[in-house]
Design a protein around this motif. Structure first.
Motif: not given
Length: 408
Positions: A106-111, A115-121, A205-208, A221-226
């Motif tokens: 669950f933590g991995i899925t939520f993360s 993080r995908t949201g943070f990446i695009f922002v 917090l870790f995503a920040l 962005v593609y490299i960041v996401f993958t």
């Protein structure tokens, strides 16, 4: 966006497929994964990530491939650091061993979602405002400084968890992996839901920290996401593979602090090179040396190798790891709700004996350190007495000759 739309679609479907595979085949039935199972699947996920990187290297070229590998290694190292906090959370909430896989997944899925949201922002901010590089650089430098501060174990309950405990009636006991249970005819929360809230909150917090770090290595962005996604996949298996070794990596935080500080400086140098802020050099670019991807990858790998090797060969690290694990395993053995599997209880007891033997073998200095841990000594004695009673009842196998931690 760094890649054609169809490539994005195929990649997202593949990642969701891997997550779905984990949910269906690994955590649907609660169980404690064996060391072999954890090692096999950790190796498979790392192999998938490396093969993907080779594909990026072949199709996208050396620069793009180097950015992917630098990002993947950095994010993977940061994810190992995350495991320390996951361990603290699950220990403080007394999560049953068989259900820990589901909590981690669950933590991995939520993360991954967060993080995908943070990446695009982050990508939108970088494309619109060049000054964001300054901000990301300062965030990483501050994070690096915080990592050098003494550890605290205050991650068990964050604000949302404390609020939930006040507003809602929460059961004192788990009901398998259920999020809700029924007590006295009323539907109430179980601690499992609070654990997931705590894991989710720390993931944000870790995503920040991690997203600015990887944007310091590549703006594709593609490299960041993958790189981020593949670093998270397999984290569940890695948790069980490294179980018992996490506390031994005593210098990892120093290594990660050095890496984040290095990337922070790299970001600020890049910000100066792209500068358009009026009060810095009259809004003109500042001619500074920029750090190449090859150098970044070399520094990241070098720092990680040095800190991991130093941790593994450190006597202090071995002692700290053995004492922390002995405390955790003794508490788990005495907790009747921690596991219902006799084989798992036997594994915990054997691990406890191995940790006791390690402490004894390290010599008088570290043996005295363990003796000064009064709560630990009491826990050990109670756990070993409990096992002796189980042997007398024929419910457990006898242990070998004891090694004494207390002074005669």
């Amino acid at each position: 966006m760094g890649a054609p739309t169809w490539v994005w679609l195929v990649t997202v479907v593949a990642i969701l497929g891997l997550l779905g595979f984990d949910y269906v085949f690994h955590v649907r039935k609660a169980h404690t994964p064996t060391l072999k199972e954890s090692a096999t699947w950790s190796a498979i996920y790392v192999a998938i990530a490396l093969l993907f990187g080779v594909g990026v290297l072949v199709i996208g070229g050396g620069a793009m491939g180097g950015e992917y590998f630098a990002g993947y290694i950095t994010e993977k190292a940061l994810s190992v650091d995350n495991l320390f906090v996951f361990l603290i959370i699950m220990t403080s909430f007394r999560v049953p061993r068989e259900d820990q896989q589901k909590v981690l997944l669950f933590g991995i899925t939520f993360s991954l979602i967060a993080r995908t949201g943070f990446i695009f922002v982050g990508a939108a901010l970088i494309n619109t405002f060049a000054w964001v590089f300054y901000l990301f650089g300062l965030i990483l430098l501050m994070t690096a400084g915080n990592m050098l501060k003494p550890d605290d174990d205050s991650h068990g309950e964050n604000f949302v968890v404390r609020l939930a405990r006040r507003l809602f009636h929460v059961s004192e006991h788990y009901d398998g992996d259920k999020l809700f249970t029924v007590e006295d005819g009323k539907r109430i929360l179980t601690p499992m839901l609070l654990v997931m809230v705590a894991i989710g909150g720390t993931d944000i917090l870790f995503a920040l920290d991690s997203i600015p770090a990887i944007f310091g290595l590549t703006q594709n962005v593609y490299i960041v996401f993958t790189a981020t996604a593949f670093s998270l996949l397999g984290l569940r298996q890695l948790y069980f593979l490294l179980d018992g070794l996490l506390d031994r990596l005593i210098y990892l935080s120093y290594g990660l602090a050095a890496i984040l500080a290095f990337i922070g400086v790299k970001l600020i140098l890049h910000a100066l090179h792209e500068n358009n802020i009026p009060f810095i050099n009259d809004g003109e670019a500042v001619h500074v040396v920029e750090i190449s991807t090859g150098l970044s990858l070399s520094v990241i790998l070098g720092v990680l190798v040095v800190t991991i090797v130093a941790s593994l060969f450190s006597k202090r690290g071995r002692a700290q790891n053995a004492i922390a694990n002995a405390r955790r395993h003794a508490a788990a053995y005495l907790d009747s709700e921690y596991t219902a599997d006799p084989a798992e209880r036997e594994r915990i007891h054997n691990a406890l004996l191995a940790e006791r033997d390690i402490i004894v073998s390290l010599g008088p200095k570290y043996l005295q350190l363990a003796r000064e841990e009064t709560p630990l000594m009491e826990l050990l004695e109670r756990a070993l007495a409990s096992h002796t009673a189980a042997v007398d009842r024929g419910e457990a196998t006898p242990a070998g000759p004891p090694k004494i931690l207390r002074e005669e």
